[in-house]
Each structure stands twice: as structure tokens, then as C-alpha cells.
Design a protein around this motif. Structure first.
Motif, PDB file in Angstrom:
ATOM      1  N   TRP A 230      36.015  34.787  51.569  1.00  0.00           N
ATOM      2  CA  TRP A 230      37.384  35.100  50.999  1.00  0.00           C
ATOM      3  C   TRP A 230      38.245  34.243  52.010  1.00  0.00           C
ATOM      4  O   TRP A 230      39.297  33.876  51.339  1.00  0.00           O
ATOM      5  N   LEU A 269      41.021  37.309  42.993  1.00  0.00           N
ATOM      6  CA  LEU A 269      40.816  35.677  43.003  1.00  0.00           C
ATOM      7  C   LEU A 269      41.448  34.982  42.209  1.00  0.00           C
ATOM      8  O   LEU A 269      41.773  33.774  42.775  1.00  0.00           O
ATOM      9  N   VAL A 274      41.413  30.915  41.936  1.00  0.00           N
ATOM     10  CA  VAL A 274      40.211  30.989  41.324  1.00  0.00           C
ATOM     11  C   VAL A 274      40.145  31.026  39.834  1.00  0.00           C
ATOM     12  O   VAL A 274      41.054  31.878  39.478  1.00  0.00           O
TER      13      VAL A 274
END
Length: 311
Positions: A230, A269, A274
Motif C-alpha cells: 500500500w 485503490l 489503480v
């Protein structure tokens, strides 16, 4: 591996999901096999997964890993898993990162059901010339595995079974790994800046792959306890040098509580730039083969698109 002419490395990040199969041992099963707290099971604990190992072994996880290291080697006798891995290997990734301690990827390259400690040891190389393979915190050490067609670089980013001291378990060791990653990136700052001037860049670690490459995450749930990854997603988002994108492949759960957790994870995310790819809804174990086939097909399309875009 060299990065030049705005060509980003094509990187696979593979988790344990793809190598388990219907009858394979889960991580919780492995923890239970060497737990020293009678009557307690890993599946029933509310702790983050890395801390379950510490709890169930009364903080003797290092001893237990050394005593049971062969249990983590894995095997490749399931034809469906073998087929999945071979299909992935055929896509032509520049590097393959895995959070797995086990060696199913190496077995797939060599087309073997098992591999011995000595054979795996022969693959281990530090990619920095003149440097020995690292014993722990494997930032620059990977397994370079040949077959008739190619050489495959497989990076066990959380350690590997053959080297129990390299296996990252528990927040204590995750924190040390993250410290090493941060120190490495500090040392590489000038090299990263040079990319913007069109200079040639040589990859010296899987960390370079993650920050600079197009990364495809498959078979890995991005659990919140994986705080090193992360952190790296945050760091990649903030990188000023030109770099690739990230795709995260996930099934859609049929359970309401699980869908809520998935939504929170997926939204986080997306905040970190992402691309979340929800492949299909999973309602039974037999659907996993279809799920991975569809995910691999999407990865193939994205890789072809990215290579065309940058040629």
C-alpha cells in the motif's frame, strides 16, 4: 533489464490465489499446522493475517518457519493450476513478482511437479554485478529460471521458503522491509530523475519494477495488512518520473459483507490511481478457472495495447 525510449516494463504481481486450487492448503491451514495455541484456529481470529502467525506461535514464528520450511515449497500436480501458470508465463512479462514463498512458478517454467532445494538454489542471483544473493530482504535477488524458450526472472518479494530468514511475517518484519525499500528509493532518487531527461535506466531491484512498470496484480487480495505494498502504491502515484500504470484484478463476491469490504478496498485503490478490473461474480469454487482465464485474457489485451502504445 534496461528502461529506455519510454518503454515501461511489463510486470506481473502474483498472489497465492492462483496456485491454491480447490483442494490446496490456504494460508490459514498452514498456520494451523504449526500453531502452539491449542483450540485456536487462524480462520477464527480477527487479527490482521501477519499478526495471526505471531499470535498462534507465541512470537516464535522464525523458529517455526525454519522447522517447517519444506511445507512452504509447494507442488504443481494440479493440471488446471499448471495450465494457468503456463498461460501467464507465455504472455512475455519482463519480470514476475510474487508474494508467495512457494515455487509453483519455478516449477511451471521447468515443467516439474516439485523442485529440490539445491535446484532452486542454483536459480538464485543478485542482479547487481559482483553482489552475492541476499539472505533476507530480497530487494535485488531473484530466481532466474531458464527453459527452452526464455529466461524468467521471478522475484519473491516477501521472501522464499528455501530461506526462512527471508520470509516476511508479522508487522515487525514488514516494517524492516519497508525501511529497506525507503532507503533504496532514496539512493535511486537521482537515477529516477534522469529518466525525465531520456537517459537509460537499469533496473536493480523489484522495487524499480513496481514503481516504474505497468503492473498487473492477479490472485492477490491487497489485504490492508500488506502495508509495504500500500505504501508503494502511494509512492508510485507520487513519482515524478514517467511511469506505468497498475491494474488490479478481482472477482465480485456473492456475500454482502464481503462486497462491502471489497468496495472500500477498490475505492481506495482507485484513489491511488489503480485500475480496478472486476472480472466476474464468483458463486462457487468451480468458477475460479473461468475467472482466471478471463483475467489472463484481459491482461494479454492490455499488454498488447501498452506495447503498441509505446513503440
Amino acid at each position: 533489464m534496461i528502461i529506455k525510449d519510454n518503454r515501461f516494463p511489463q510486470i506481473l504481481l502474483l498472489g497465492n490465489g492462483i496456485v491454491r486450487g480447490e483442494k490446496g492448503k490456504s494460508w490459514c491451514n498452514l498456520l494451523d499446522s504449526f500453531a502452539v495455541r491449542p483450540g485456536e484456529n487462524a480462520d477464527d481470529l480477527l487479527l490482521p493475517m501477519p499478526l495471526r502467525a505471531v499470535y498462534l506461535t507465541n512470537d516464535s514464528i522464525n523458529v517455526k518457519l525454519r522447522e517447517n520450511k519444506e511445507d512452504f515449497f509447494g507442488e504443481l500436480n494440479d493440471p488446471e493450476i499448471r495450465s494457468r501458470l503456463k498461460e501467464l508465463l507465455s504472455l512475455g512479462f519482463d519480470d514476475i513478482l510474487t508474494t508467495n514463498y512457494s515455487y509453483e512458478l519455478e516449477m511451471a517454467v521447468k515443467d516439474k511437479e516439485k523442485l529440490s532445494d539445491n535446484i532452486i538454489k542454483s536459480f538464485s542471483k543478485n542482479i547487481i554485478p559482483g553482489k552475492r544473493a541476499e539472505a533476507k530482504y530480497l530487494l535485488s535477488t531473484c530466481n532466474i529460471v531458464p527453459n527452452a524458450d526464455a529466461l524468467y526472472r521471478i522475484w519473491h518479494i516477501h521472501g522464499e521458503a528455501r530461506k526462512p530468514d527471508s520470509m516476511i511475517l508479522g508487522h515487525y518484519y514488514y516494517a524492516f522491509l519497508l525501511k529497506r525499500i525507503m532507503e533504496y528509493l532514496d539512493l535511486r532518487a537521482d537515477d529516477y530523475r534522469a529518466l525525465n531527461k531520456g537517459e537509460v535506466f537499469k533496473v536493480k531491484s523489484w522495487v524499480d519494477d513496481f514503481i516504474l512498470g505497468d503492473v498487473y496484480i492477479l490472485g492477490f487480495g491487497m489485504d490492508f495488512s500488506e502495508f509495504d505494498l500500500w505504501w508503494l502504491l502511494n509512492r508510485k502515484k507520487r513519482e515524478k518520473a514517467d511511469h506505468g500504470n497498475v491494474w488490479f484484478y478481482t472477482p465480485i463476491s456473492s456475500e454482502e459483507d464481503e462486497r462491502k469490504r471489497e468496495r472500500e478496498r477498490n475505492e481506495l485503490l482507485k484513489i491511488l490511481d489503480v485500475n480496478v478490473v472486476e472480472v466476474m461474480k464468483i458463486t462457487e469454487s468451480k468458477m475460479w478457472n473461468t475467472y482466471y482465464s478471463e483475467a489472463i485474457s484481459h491482461i494479454r489485451e492490455m499488454m498488447q495495447h501498452n506495447k503498441t502504445l509505446r513503440t
